[in-house]
Design an enzyme around this catalytic site. Structure first.
Site, PDB file in Angstrom:
ATOM      1  N   GLU A 268       0.792  -1.238   0.000  1.00 27.06           N
ATOM      2  CA  GLU A 268       0.000   0.000   0.000  1.00 27.06           C
ATOM      3  C   GLU A 268       0.821   1.283   0.000  1.00 27.06           C
ATOM      4  O   GLU A 268       0.336   2.318   0.491  1.00 27.06           O
ATOM      5  CB  GLU A 268      -0.907  -0.015   1.233  1.00 27.06           C
ATOM      6  CG  GLU A 268      -0.179   0.132   2.598  1.00 27.06           C
ATOM      7  CD  GLU A 268       0.120  -1.178   3.294  1.00 27.06           C
ATOM      8  OE1 GLU A 268       0.227  -2.219   2.604  1.00 27.06           O
ATOM      9  OE2 GLU A 268       0.262  -1.174   4.539  1.00 27.06           O
ATOM     10  N   HIS A 301      -8.219  -3.773  -0.708  1.00 26.93           N
ATOM     11  CA  HIS A 301      -7.393  -3.820   0.501  1.00 26.93           C
ATOM     12  C   HIS A 301      -6.317  -2.730   0.486  1.00 26.93           C
ATOM     13  O   HIS A 301      -6.202  -1.946   1.436  1.00 26.93           O
ATOM     14  CB  HIS A 301      -6.767  -5.208   0.619  1.00 26.93           C
ATOM     15  CG  HIS A 301      -5.925  -5.404   1.838  1.00 26.93           C
ATOM     16  ND1 HIS A 301      -6.413  -5.958   3.000  1.00 26.93           N
ATOM     17  CD2 HIS A 301      -4.633  -5.105   2.094  1.00 26.93           C
ATOM     18  CE1 HIS A 301      -5.456  -6.000   3.901  1.00 26.93           C
ATOM     19  NE2 HIS A 301      -4.360  -5.476   3.379  1.00 26.93           N
ATOM     20  N   GLU A 302      -5.554  -2.681  -0.580  1.00 23.85           N
ATOM     21  CA  GLU A 302      -4.446  -1.705  -0.623  1.00 23.85           C
ATOM     22  C   GLU A 302      -4.989  -0.291  -0.655  1.00 23.85           C
ATOM     23  O   GLU A 302      -4.449   0.604  -0.011  1.00 23.85           O
ATOM     24  CB  GLU A 302      -3.531  -1.966  -1.825  1.00 23.85           C
ATOM     25  CG  GLU A 302      -2.966  -3.384  -1.926  1.00 23.85           C
ATOM     26  CD  GLU A 302      -2.388  -3.925  -0.638  1.00 23.85           C
ATOM     27  OE1 GLU A 302      -1.858  -3.150   0.177  1.00 23.85           O
ATOM     28  OE2 GLU A 302      -2.471  -5.162  -0.428  1.00 23.85           O
TER      29      GLU A 302
HETATM   30  N1  TRP Z   1       1.104  -4.432   3.825  1.00 27.49           N
HETATM   31  C1  TRP Z   1       0.952  -5.413   2.797  1.00 27.49           C
HETATM   32  C2  TRP Z   1      -0.526  -5.719   2.751  1.00 27.49           C
HETATM   33  O1  TRP Z   1      -1.075  -6.363   3.574  1.00 27.49           O
HETATM   34  C3  TRP Z   1       1.728  -6.658   3.073  1.00 27.49           C
HETATM   35  C4  TRP Z   1       3.039  -6.797   2.397  1.00 27.49           C
HETATM   36  C5  TRP Z   1       3.299  -6.637   1.106  1.00 27.49           C
HETATM   37  C6  TRP Z   1       4.258  -7.220   2.962  1.00 27.49           C
HETATM   38  N2  TRP Z   1       4.609  -6.949   0.858  1.00 27.49           N
HETATM   39  C7  TRP Z   1       5.205  -7.303   1.956  1.00 27.49           C
HETATM   40  C8  TRP Z   1       4.638  -7.564   4.225  1.00 27.49           C
HETATM   41  C9  TRP Z   1       6.506  -7.706   2.191  1.00 27.49           C
HETATM   42  C10 TRP Z   1       5.940  -7.955   4.466  1.00 27.49           C
HETATM   43  C11 TRP Z   1       6.861  -8.039   3.444  1.00 27.49           C
HETATM   44  O2  TRP Z   1      -1.230  -5.239   1.968  1.00 27.49           O
HETATM   45 ZN    ZN Z   2      -2.601  -5.029   4.276  1.00 34.91          ZN
END
Ligand code: TRP
Ligand code: ZN
Length: 882
Positions: A268, A301-302
């Protein structure tokens, strides 16, 4: 064997940062082999901080030089370690100029700045920014960023970063530049850049307020025919957040970029979401209904993170569920609202319950069990779990159940009024919900602090003379690593009572009168709830809509379950009754397999399945879900000692019996649920395809020529990937000699250049019970296979180790030896992905002793291997710990 022991980090040791960052100016000279990063940070001492040392994280980067307030620091004036850079006793206001060098093309971990198919991407959550430059890389340090990107114009025509493009131009030497400014303060984990040869679908979109924004979906050149659905989903997400939560997009420009090498689903980053191609690219030819639904959910979600995560972020990584649990809840509600019908909503809810049982309950009962707000971790990347995400979403959902939909909205409003622009804790969200609604949610906090899946045992009593009904609920929660003697949770238990005609009885309880459903609030270890004016002995429908993430233990009779299965007004519990009927039989059959007893399936159960399958008043999507038997993993979770072969045999027997008994009905449903005309991924059509393809799978369990032909015909004639892949999977699973060989070959030839479609080709084979370890090893030698691409590694290796239990648990331990090899090989490339594969051994102690011994040996082999990452080490050492 590693000699240093990894450090455990504790939530209780949180201390505020010693310095805050006012602004960050980053300059990138992008070169795959040698990228130079210039970083100017303005720091001010934090009055809450405990000392005046500047602590900057930094890993896997080379420091060229550092200046403080314009003066070059000599090596004695700072200390440099493997983990960062410290400047002791710094003045209260400091400008640092830091230059670092890195080699993105060598970065196989896909964390930090890396190269994928010749293009540059970043992934900074959770702690990847420190692989780009030295910085206080923690989410409670929020700053404004300005970013200058310089790169070869021919190779990298597109230069993107967060926020707004404020300047761009030529540098003369074949290079060009772009300067970006993000008007919002953000933590470093939300930083992103993309430098790439890409093209975009773009659109101007008018917000409800009348403001116009620019939306873009960036992909590689050949994929511009696969961006419509992501764009549509983005627009739907924007509208939905305005309508349901009054939250508006706060930027003039919002970008989605797709990348083929990515560790997770998507990220995100402020104004510049970076996505796994899997959650962007779709057209009917390459994507299935499930893929379409995944795109809608992940785009949502994002996008929703922009408020729940970015505007209000986490104080520290222990609070991860503050943003993830809440944002999953929001994307779940979005997907449900997009379908719009009550059964559609229930279908999404049933899917969520299945995920919880398939993945979260096992996690909560295993060696990696942790509270929704963990107390400690070794490697934060290991805590992006189903507990943080899905159980976290359940916890948010329970709050909505307790305060109501309108009350929930009030709580959200108060949360933003209080915390916009801040880095806060899970408790702050709970407090906003409580305060906005005048509710005491103190005990509810235990959902955040206590791990483990609670068990709610229900006992009922009917008094015909007094016309009263009592439901006694007793709760308990098993011990989890580091936690014993749990205290009672605050559990909303939604209940309805069915009369003999299958209709909901009116409810008169101590507290409330309800039409069909009341929410009982269980807060004590044991509590009795009274209903009056109950004119007949009712059938209780307990935990409607799965109102809490618990195991409900109630001694239902078959007759009661059949009654609920045909009549419950709550579709989730209708489905649940069917699952209970099936589970009781599956457990019995499994025991019979173990004892060598003859196997039989009763006519009552078959009749119930028939009635469901042929009930045209029910949505196809619901019927399909209700016909899916509990998975082998879910059955295993119900057993003290797990014999995966016995479970597989029992479940296959049940499937074969159903297929044999219902053959004409299955064929009729196969025909009745065709979806002629142009493909559309809408829920109605997707539901029909799902039911039709379930029928096809059943028809191909013990196929004769006619059934094989049916599948082959569907495979050849399909105008969409849902039907093509379903036919291919049915052929593979049929086990008919060479049934699938030619289809597999033509599928590969047709889609050779569609990476996501080839992932399915590997995945379907990896998950088929006929695919043994040797066959998987052979597939690994296929030229299209590579461990380096996470999607490809997941498609073959994860789907085998986690999705093909009867072969993975081969009696000779060869599946486990294969697992150990692959964990070690992957760890050298990409520790995050390796650690996820390592999790497939979590439940090893529950298997029959012979398998346990092999599993333990495999775990020890991994644990003992040289230069293991913290990621994998944490997982295997917790698995082996007592
Ligand atoms: N914040 C991201 C989500 O839930 C999760 C995420 C994407 C992530 N890439 C990552 C977490 C790499 C740890 C490592 O939408
Ligand atoms: Zn997330």
């Amino acid at each position: 064997m590693r000699t240093d022991s990894p450090q455990t980090i504790y939530r209780k040791n949180y201390t505020p940062p010693s310095f805050l960052v006012e602004s960050v100016e980053l300059g990138f000279d992008l070169d795959p082999a040698r990228t130079i990063v210039a970083n100017r940070i303005k720091l001010v001492r934090n009055r809450d901080g405990k000392h005046s040392d500047i602590e900057l994280h930094g890993e896997h980067i080379e420091l060229v030089g550092v200046r403080m307030n314009g003066k070059r620091l000599k090596p004695g004036q700072y200390t440099l370690s493997e983990h960062g850079l410290t400047i002791r006793k710094a003045p209260a206001k400091v400008t640092l100029d830091i230059e670092t060098v890195l080699a993105p093309q060598e970065n196989t971990s896909l964390s930090g700045l890396y190269v994928s198919n010749g293009n540059f991407f970043t992934q900074c959550e959770a702690e990847g920014f420190r692989r780009i430059t030295f910085f206080p890389d923690r989410p409670d340090v929020m700053a404004k960023y300005t970013v200058m990107l310089r790169a070869d114009k021919e190779k990298f025509p597109v230069l993107l970063s967060n926020g707004n493009l404020i300047e761009q131009g030529e540098l003369g030497d074949g290079r060009h530049y772009a300067k970006w400014e993000d008007p919002f303060k953000k933590p470093s984990y939300l930083f992103a850049l993309v430098a790439a040869r890409l093209v975009c679908q773009e659109e101007r979109y008018t917000l409800q307020s009348g403001r116009e924004v620019l939306l873009q979906v960036w992909v590689e050149e050949g994929n511009l025919d696969k961006t419509d659905y992501a764009m549509q989903s983005l627009k739907n997400s924007i509208r939905w957040d305005e309508q349901r939560f009054g939250l508006e997009l706060d930027l003039d420009r919002f970008m989605i970029v797709a990348v083929g090498d990515f560790n997770m689903g998507a990220m995100e980053n402020k104004g510049l979401n970076i996505f796994n191609t899997k959650y962007v690219l779709a057209n009917p030819r390459v994507a299935t209904d499930v893929d379409y639904a995944g795109i809608e959910a992940v785009v949502g979600h994002e996008y929703f993170h922009n408020w729940t995560g970015n505007r209000v972020t986490c104080r520290d990584w222990f609070q991860l569920s503050l943003k993830e649990g809440l944002t999953v809840f929001r994307d779940q509600e979005f997907s449900a609202d997009m379908i719009g019908t009550d059964t559609g909503r229930a279908v999404t809810r049933i899917d969520q319950v299945r995920t919880l049982r398939q993945a979260q309950f096992p996690e909560d009962a295993g060696p990696m069990a942790h509270p929704v707000r963990p107390d400690s971790f070794v490697e934060i990347n290991n805590f992006y779990t189903v507990t943080i995400y899905e159980k976290g979403a359940e916890v948010v959902r329970m709050m909505q159940t307790l305060v109501g939909r309108d009350g929930f909205r009030k709580g959200m409003d108060l949360y933003f009024a209080r915390h916009d622009g801040q880095a806060v804790q899970c408790d702050d969200f709970r407090a906003a919900m409580a305060d906005a609604n005048g509710r005491d949610l103190k005990q509810f906090e235990r959902w955040y602090s206590q791990a483990g899946t609670p068990v709610v045992k229900a006992v009922t009593q009917y008094d015909a003379a007094a016309q009263t009904y009592h439901i006694t609920l007793a709760q308990s929660c098993p011990d989890t690593p580091g936690q014993t003697a749990k205290l009672p949770f605050h559990i909303p238990v939604a209940v309805g009572l069915l009369g003999a005609d299958g209709k909901d009885l009116p409810l008169y309880t101590d507290g409330a009168a309800g039409q069909g459903t009341v929410v009982l609030e269980l807060t004590e270890a044991t509590q009795t709830f009274h209903f009056s004016g109950v004119a007949q002995r009712p059938t209780p429908s307990l935990l409607r809509d799965f109102s809490a993430p618990v195991v409900l233990d109630y001694d239902y009779s078959d007759a009661e379950l059949l009654h609920l299965f045909s009549h419950d007004s709550d579709p989730v519990n209708r489905w649940e009754a069917g699952q209970r009927l099936a589970m009781a039989r599956l457990l019995k059959l499994t025991a019979d397999v173990g004892a060598g007893a003859p196997l039989a399936l009763d006519a009552t159960f078959i009749a119930a399945q028939r009635a469901l399958l042929t009930d045209a008043t029910l949505d196809a999507a619901f019927r399909e879900l209700a016909l899916i038997l509990p998975s082998e993993t879910i059955i295993a979770e119900r057993m003290e000692v797990v014999d995966p072969q016995a479970i597989h045999t029992a479940r296959q027997f049940m499937r074969r019996s159903i297929a044999a008994a219902l053959k004409p009905e299955l064929l009729a449903q196969y025909q009745a649920n065709q979806t002629p005309g142009a493909y559309s991924p809408d829920a109605q059509s997707a539901g029909k395809r799902a039911l039709k393809n379930l029928a096809l799978a059943y028809l191909l369990i013990a196929p004769q020529a006619a059934e094989l032909e049916l599948a082959q015909r569907q495979f050849d004639a399909a105008d969409n990937m849902t039907d093509r892949a379903a036919a291919l999977a049915a052929l593979i699973h049929s086990g008919a000699p060479d049934g699938a060989a030619s289809a597999l070959k033509s599928y590969f030839a047709d889609f050779e250049h569609e990476a996501l479609v080839i992932d399915k080709w590997f995945a379907m084979q990896a998950g088929a019970p006929g695919t043994d370890v040797a066959a998987v090893r052979k597939l690994m030698t296929h030229p299209a296979f590579t461990l380096k691409n996470p999607n490809r590694a997941r498609s073959l290796i994860f789907n085998f180790c986690g999705g093909n239990p009867s072969q993975f648990h081969a009696a000779d331990g060869s599946g486990y030896a294969f697992w150990a090899e692959q964990v070690i090989a992957l760890d050298a490339l990409n520790p995050q992905v390796a650690a996820r594969l390592a999790r497939s051994m979590d439940r090893w102690r529950r298997y029959v002793p012979a398998l346990q011994a092999h599993m333990k040996a495999a775990l020890e082999r991994v644990a003992g291997s040289a230069s293991l990452s913290n990621d994998v080490l944490e997982v295997v050492s917790k698995a082996l710990a007592n």
